[in-house]
Motif scaffolding. Structure first.
Motif, PDB file in Angstrom:
ATOM      1  N   PHE A 221      12.691   6.246  18.066  1.00 20.16           N
ATOM      2  CA  PHE A 221      13.753   6.884  19.009  1.00 20.16           C
ATOM      3  C   PHE A 221      14.563   7.945  18.122  1.00 20.16           C
ATOM      4  N   THR A 222      14.477   7.813  17.011  1.00 20.53           N
ATOM      5  CA  THR A 222      15.352   9.113  16.059  1.00 20.53           C
ATOM      6  C   THR A 222      14.646  10.150  15.801  1.00 20.53           C
ATOM      7  N   GLY A 223      13.181   9.990  15.946  1.00 18.95           N
ATOM      8  CA  GLY A 223      12.146  10.847  15.386  1.00 18.95           C
ATOM      9  C   GLY A 223      12.010  10.818  13.789  1.00 18.95           C
ATOM     10  N   GLU A 224      12.695   9.850  13.167  1.00 15.61           N
ATOM     11  CA  GLU A 224      12.609   9.894  11.807  1.00 15.61           C
ATOM     12  C   GLU A 224      11.223   9.418  11.075  1.00 15.61           C
ATOM     13  N   ALA A 225      10.591   8.759  12.045  1.00 14.09           N
ATOM     14  CA  ALA A 225       9.379   8.275  11.644  1.00 14.09           C
ATOM     15  C   ALA A 225       8.065   9.445  11.418  1.00 14.09           C
ATOM     16  N   LYS A 226       8.194  10.291  12.402  1.00 11.14           N
ATOM     17  CA  LYS A 226       7.378  11.319  12.480  1.00 11.14           C
ATOM     18  C   LYS A 226       7.628  12.193  11.342  1.00 11.14           C
ATOM     19  N   GLU A 227       9.063  12.631  11.047  1.00 15.37           N
ATOM     20  CA  GLU A 227       9.502  13.433  10.010  1.00 15.37           C
ATOM     21  C   GLU A 227       9.143  12.865   8.898  1.00 15.37           C
ATOM     22  N   PHE A 228       9.449  11.562   8.618  1.00 15.48           N
ATOM     23  CA  PHE A 228       8.981  10.997   7.312  1.00 15.48           C
ATOM     24  C   PHE A 228       7.493  11.096   7.016  1.00 15.48           C
ATOM     25  N   LEU A 229       6.696  11.069   7.971  1.00 10.61           N
ATOM     26  CA  LEU A 229       5.315  11.166   7.756  1.00 10.61           C
ATOM     27  C   LEU A 229       4.981  12.268   7.346  1.00 10.61           C
ATOM     28  N   TYR A 230       5.541  13.600   7.889  1.00 12.28           N
ATOM     29  CA  TYR A 230       5.291  14.749   7.715  1.00 12.28           C
ATOM     30  C   TYR A 230       5.629  15.036   6.239  1.00 12.28           C
ATOM     31  N   PHE A 231       6.910  14.458   5.743  1.00 15.84           N
ATOM     32  CA  PHE A 231       7.373  14.884   4.585  1.00 15.84           C
ATOM     33  C   PHE A 231       6.442  14.376   3.505  1.00 15.84           C
ATOM     34  N   THR A 232       5.964  12.958   3.894  1.00 10.83           N
ATOM     35  CA  THR A 232       4.960  12.421   2.746  1.00 10.83           C
ATOM     36  C   THR A 232       3.478  13.049   2.512  1.00 10.83           C
ATOM     37  N   ILE A 233       3.289  13.648   3.905  1.00 11.93           N
ATOM     38  CA  ILE A 233       2.006  14.469   3.813  1.00 11.93           C
ATOM     39  C   ILE A 233       2.365  15.776   3.137  1.00 11.93           C
ATOM     40  N   ARG A 234       3.414  16.286   2.826  1.00  8.99           N
ATOM     41  CA  ARG A 234       3.468  17.458   2.182  1.00  8.99           C
ATOM     42  C   ARG A 234       3.829  17.115   0.749  1.00  8.99           C
ATOM     43  N   HIS A 235       4.158  15.944   0.497  1.00  9.38           N
ATOM     44  CA  HIS A 235       4.834  15.352  -0.913  1.00  9.38           C
ATOM     45  C   HIS A 235       4.278  14.252  -1.148  1.00  9.38           C
ATOM     46  N   PRO A 236       2.848  14.053  -1.273  1.00  6.53           N
ATOM     47  CA  PRO A 236       2.236  12.560  -1.189  1.00  6.53           C
ATOM     48  C   PRO A 236       2.930  11.727  -2.525  1.00  6.53           C
ATOM     49  N   GLU A 237       3.398  12.663  -3.555  1.00  5.26           N
ATOM     50  CA  GLU A 237       4.043  11.878  -4.768  1.00  5.26           C
ATOM     51  C   GLU A 237       5.027  10.797  -4.173  1.00  5.26           C
ATOM     52  N   ALA A 238       5.837  11.239  -3.103  1.00  7.31           N
ATOM     53  CA  ALA A 238       6.602  10.172  -2.573  1.00  7.31           C
ATOM     54  C   ALA A 238       6.387   9.013  -2.359  1.00  7.31           C
ATOM     55  N   TRP A 239       5.032   8.769  -1.796  1.00  4.49           N
ATOM     56  CA  TRP A 239       4.622   7.555  -1.731  1.00  4.49           C
ATOM     57  C   TRP A 239       4.688   6.683  -3.158  1.00  4.49           C
ATOM     58  N   THR A 240       4.428   7.424  -4.188  1.00  6.97           N
ATOM     59  CA  THR A 240       4.475   6.568  -5.575  1.00  6.97           C
ATOM     60  C   THR A 240       5.717   6.176  -5.804  1.00  6.97           C
ATOM     61  N   HIS A 241       6.937   6.772  -5.563  1.00  2.00           N
ATOM     62  CA  HIS A 241       8.125   6.337  -5.765  1.00  2.00           C
ATOM     63  C   HIS A 241       8.493   5.195  -4.719  1.00  2.00           C
ATOM     64  N   LEU A 242       8.360   5.344  -3.467  1.00  3.24           N
ATOM     65  CA  LEU A 242       8.385   4.317  -2.592  1.00  3.24           C
ATOM     66  C   LEU A 242       7.869   3.160  -2.882  1.00  3.24           C
ATOM     67  N   SER A 243       6.538   3.261  -3.385  1.00  2.72           N
ATOM     68  CA  SER A 243       5.867   1.952  -3.594  1.00  2.72           C
ATOM     69  C   SER A 243       6.545   1.143  -4.824  1.00  2.72           C
ATOM     70  N   LEU A 244       6.911   2.065  -6.011  1.00  5.02           N
ATOM     71  CA  LEU A 244       7.494   1.456  -7.002  1.00  5.02           C
ATOM     72  C   LEU A 244       8.772   0.804  -6.670  1.00  5.02           C
TER      73      LEU A 244
END
Length: 339
Positions: A221-244
């Motif tokens: 509803f806030t649109g953060e899901a889409k923005e979050f996915l776009y951010f991780t596509i631009r910066h896939p290294e963020a997934w490493t930090h999130l996973s850790l």
């Protein structure tokens, strides 16, 4: 293989230290670091990770899966807790986590750690106002010491403070909100335990299930899901930090559960409180979060008061050895105040 008691204590303690040390370092890297080389409108280089809902959603989802697996491997009696109680508890739990993660955009990690160490304050206040409980003068003295320590640590004197420039009142307000929600979460959990006494894994599974569901709806509803996915596509290294962060959080909770089950809440509280202090020290060394003398004094007062409270809580039940129900209640209360 049955390990000696001392060996198990060392393994569990090291597990808690390592997991939450890495958790804190990676969380600060994720929330206060920069991703990419693009110049922003304010002249800074790189994007900031600002998706607090997504960060908590990832953690809650992993915690739910972990608890679900544990209960599948070792089934337990049916949980008869009303769903509405879990929804209310999950909501306050979520607000506390989201507020903490949002606060770290405006306050350095040491401030967040010391601020969250003041958890006994809302627990005591809500215990008196809602639970009609009474506490000893020693416990009140410990809480007042914690309040003094937090004020000394967080109070700024203009240019005298070495806190980063982006530290603002908003971050401290968010920490206060997080502490208030922690207190409400403890009050609701106390009612759940009194009504149906679910196990730790059952409560972990149910709370994280509802938290994951509510966060997912909020992100859409806030649109953060889409923005979050776009951010991780631009910066896939963020997934490493999130996973850790997710893995360290899950394993840290697991070691805490083992420590409490084998050695009791006092030993666990000593380990986790010591871990918080060393996390502050490491954050200062690794991220340059320089503290002035007054802030060091405030940090020492907070953690010293926590240790005194834990030691007093250990002695108090012994005076009422002839009343097992009261002893159990005091032990549970001490665990909640110092976790």
């Amino acid at each position: 293989m049955n390990l000696p008691e001392r060996s198990r204590f060392v393994i569990y303690a090291v597990g808690i230290f390592v997991c939450y040390f890495l958790y804190g370092i990676v969380q600060e890297k994720l929330t206060r670091g920069r991703y990419g080389e693009e110049v922003q409108t304010d002249g800074s280089v790189g994007e900031r990770f600002t998706y607090a809902l997504a960060l908590v959603w990832v953690q809650c989802l992993c915690n739910y899966v972990f608890a679900k697996v544990l209960l599948t491997i070792r089934p337990q009696k049916e949980d008869t807790t009303n769903a509405g109680s879990y929804v209310a508890c999950s909501l306050t739990y979520l607000l506390a986590m989201v507020s903490t993660n949002m606060a770290m955009r405006w306050v350095p990690y040491p401030t967040a750690v010391v601020g969250k160490s003041a958890k006994p304050i809302p627990v005591l206040i809500l215990g008196v106002l809602i639970g009609r409980k009474s506490y000893s003068l020693t416990r009140y003295a410990c809480v007042l010491t914690i309040v003094l320590g937090v004020i000394l640590f967080m109070y700024k004197e203009g240019k005298v403070s070495n806190l980063p420039a982006e530290t603002t009142l908003l971050g401290e307000v968010l920490l206060f909100l997080s502490l208030s929600m922690d207190g409400l979460t403890g009050a609701v959990q106390e009612r759940i335990r009194a009504a149906s006494a679910p196990s730790g894994q059952q409560m972990m599974r149910a709370m994280n299930f509802w938290s994951t569901l509510m966060l997912g709806v909020a992100m859409v509803f806030t649109g953060e899901a889409k923005e979050f996915l776009y951010f991780t596509i631009r910066h896939p290294e963020a997934w490493t930090h999130l996973s850790l962060i997710a893995v360290c959080g899950v394993l840290g909770q697991f070691f805490i559960f083992l420590m409490v089950a084998c050695f009791g809440p006092l030993a666990c509280s000593v380990v986790t409180t010591t871990r918080k202090f060393f996390t502050v020290l490491c954050s200062v060394l690794l991220f340059g979060n320089v503290l002035i003398a007054r802030q060091w004094l405030g940090a020492v007062l907070v953690f010293a008061a926590l240790f005194v409270d834990m030691l007093y809580g250990k002695k108090a039940p012994l005076a009422s050895a002839k009343k097992p129900p009261v002893e159990g209640k005091l032990s549970e209360e001490n665990k909640k105040l110092t976790s």
